[in-house]
Motif scaffolding. Structure first.
Motif, PDB file in Angstrom:
ATOM      1  N   GLU A   1     -11.802   2.526  -4.089  1.00 50.26           N
ATOM      2  CA  GLU A   1     -11.453   2.578  -2.784  1.00 50.26           C
ATOM      3  C   GLU A   1      -9.844   2.677  -2.531  1.00 50.26           C
ATOM      4  O   GLU A   1      -9.463   3.357  -1.667  1.00 50.26           O
ATOM      5  N   VAL A   2      -9.251   1.915  -3.491  1.00 49.26           N
ATOM      6  CA  VAL A   2      -7.765   2.168  -3.462  1.00 49.26           C
ATOM      7  C   VAL A   2      -7.382   3.631  -3.372  1.00 49.26           C
ATOM      8  O   VAL A   2      -6.486   4.102  -2.656  1.00 49.26           O
TER       9      VAL A   2
ATOM     10  N   SER B   1       0.698   4.097  -3.005  1.00 46.66           N
ATOM     11  CA  SER B   1       0.244   5.310  -2.695  1.00 46.66           C
ATOM     12  C   SER B   1       1.046   6.317  -3.243  1.00 46.66           C
ATOM     13  O   SER B   1       0.465   7.532  -3.610  1.00 46.66           O
TER      14      SER B   1
ATOM     15  N   ALA C   1      -9.155   6.522  -3.017  1.00 49.59           N
ATOM     16  CA  ALA C   1      -9.636   7.207  -1.896  1.00 49.59           C
ATOM     17  C   ALA C   1      -8.640   7.186  -0.696  1.00 49.59           C
ATOM     18  O   ALA C   1      -8.591   7.888   0.056  1.00 49.59           O
ATOM     19  N   LYS C   2      -8.549   5.709  -0.256  1.00 54.07           N
ATOM     20  CA  LYS C   2      -7.569   5.282   1.081  1.00 54.07           C
ATOM     21  C   LYS C   2      -6.278   5.727   0.761  1.00 54.07           C
ATOM     22  O   LYS C   2      -5.553   5.940   1.812  1.00 54.07           O
ATOM     23  N   LEU C   3      -5.762   5.584  -0.183  1.00 55.56           N
ATOM     24  CA  LEU C   3      -4.131   5.759  -0.361  1.00 55.56           C
ATOM     25  C   LEU C   3      -3.750   7.190  -1.036  1.00 55.56           C
ATOM     26  O   LEU C   3      -2.528   7.591  -1.155  1.00 55.56           O
TER      27      LEU C   3
ATOM     28  N   ALA D   1       0.812  -1.265  -0.016  1.00 58.76           N
ATOM     29  CA  ALA D   1       0.091  -0.128  -0.119  1.00 58.76           C
ATOM     30  C   ALA D   1       1.004   1.224   0.040  1.00 58.76           C
ATOM     31  O   ALA D   1       0.535   2.180  -0.691  1.00 58.76           O
TER      32      ALA D   1
ATOM     33  N   ARG E   1      -3.543  -2.945   5.867  1.00 56.22           N
ATOM     34  CA  ARG E   1      -4.211  -2.161   4.577  1.00 56.22           C
ATOM     35  C   ARG E   1      -3.823  -3.146   3.237  1.00 56.22           C
ATOM     36  O   ARG E   1      -4.799  -3.000   2.179  1.00 56.22           O
TER      37      ARG E   1
ATOM     38  N   ASP F   1      -4.509  10.036   0.719  1.00 59.66           N
ATOM     39  CA  ASP F   1      -4.440  11.055   1.541  1.00 59.66           C
ATOM     40  C   ASP F   1      -3.041  11.627   1.616  1.00 59.66           C
ATOM     41  O   ASP F   1      -1.840  11.045   1.456  1.00 59.66           O
TER      42      ASP F   1
ATOM     43  N   GLU G   1      -6.513  -5.722   3.156  1.00 58.03           N
ATOM     44  CA  GLU G   1      -8.145  -5.094   3.033  1.00 58.03           C
ATOM     45  C   GLU G   1      -8.164  -4.646   1.630  1.00 58.03           C
ATOM     46  O   GLU G   1      -9.177  -4.920   1.201  1.00 58.03           O
ATOM     47  N   LEU G   2      -7.231  -3.831   1.249  1.00 56.62           N
ATOM     48  CA  LEU G   2      -7.354  -3.280  -0.119  1.00 56.62           C
ATOM     49  C   LEU G   2      -7.327  -4.003  -1.516  1.00 56.62           C
ATOM     50  O   LEU G   2      -7.906  -3.831  -2.353  1.00 56.62           O
TER      51      LEU G   2
END
Length: 265
Positions: free
Chosen positions: A258-259, A158, A261-263, A154, A233, A265, A236-237
């Motif tokens: 989802e990937v 990211s 949005a969550k990675l 992740a 992570r 940041d 989950e991802l």
């Protein structure tokens, strides 16, 4: 990125990256790179080459080319890192990262199969001690910074998103031909690639001792806890089964939104 800019790939170590690099090279030139693709200084654009960085940045931020990456089950990835990087002799004939292995032998009581990595040793006990070391590097950056081969996928993935990139595809090493086939179908390449005839470029194979036990034997309850602490992570991802180390296959589809949005940041 290929020289033709047909495709952009975010490298994730220990996830078929040698094979993917060679396929990209072949798709431009009709031949494979002679040697380890990681050593190539030409024939493709790489972030490590100063002259490539501006080209890659422009392409990625404008999303001019199809972009993808590849992931792997965290249990098999960390095991592979241990046997290749810790127990194995590297292609330059020496141990990975010089003093790293002596440090692990001294501080964590890890055995690596002797000078040549070929001697018998308690693989399960040593691997679990290595897991403690990997957790220490990632959690506290001690006794050294985490290594790219066992830091979370992740985190690798990211950086591409944070710097303005967007993935069109993330596929699994465990379903390589299916995933790589989708990538090749989505892009135009100067040379045709027949996936069925492409060899697997496993540059780490033969470096270290063979795994003597099934994957699940290496992970008792504590080892699973450590793996989850480091890689939650990734599970989950990328939809891998944390509860069952013997199941290397994904359990659901990767949600690209989802990937991002969550990675991102």
């Amino acid at each position: 990125m290929t020289e033709s800019e047909s495709v952009v790939y975010r490298v994730v170590p220990k996830c078929a990256c040698s094979t993917i690099g060679q396929i990209m090279y072949y798709s431009d030139h009709g031949t494979f790179f002679d040697g380890d693709i990681h050593d190539a200084k030409g024939g493709m654009h790489k972030w490590a080459l100063d002259e490539s960085q501006a080209l890659i940045t422009r392409n990625v931020q404008a999303h001019d080319s199809y972009a993808f990456t590849c992931v792997r089950n965290p249990y098999t990835r960390i095991l592979s890192s241990f046997f290749d990087k810790i127990c194995g002799i590297q292609r330059n004939g020496s141990r990975y990262r010089g003093k790293l292995v002596p440090l692990l032998i001294q501080k964590y009581g890890i055995e690596v199969g002797g000078e040549d990595g070929k001697q018998e040793f308690d693989q399960i006990k040593s691997f679990r001690r290595f897991l403690l070391f990997a957790r220490d590097t990632i959690r506290w950056r001690r006794p050294m910074e985490p290594d790219i081969h066992w830091s979370a996928q992740a985190g690798h993935i990211s950086t591409f998103i944070v710097n303005g990139g967007r993935y069109d595809k993330i596929f699994w090493t465990e379903k390589f031909n299916e995933g790589m086939g989708e990538v090749l179908s989505a892009i135009e390449t100067p040379k045709q690639v027949d996936l069925d005839t492409i060899p697997r470029f496993n540059e780490s194979e033969g470096h270290g001792p063979k795994r003597a036990h099934p994957v699940e034997d290496y992970f008792d309850d504590l080892a699973m806890h450590l793996v989850y602490e480091i890689y939650h992570r990734d599970f989950e991802l990328f939809k891998y089964d944390f509860e069952d180390p013997s199941n290397k296959m994904p359990t659901g589809e990767i949600d690209l939104d989802e990937v991002h949005a969550k990675l991102g940041d």
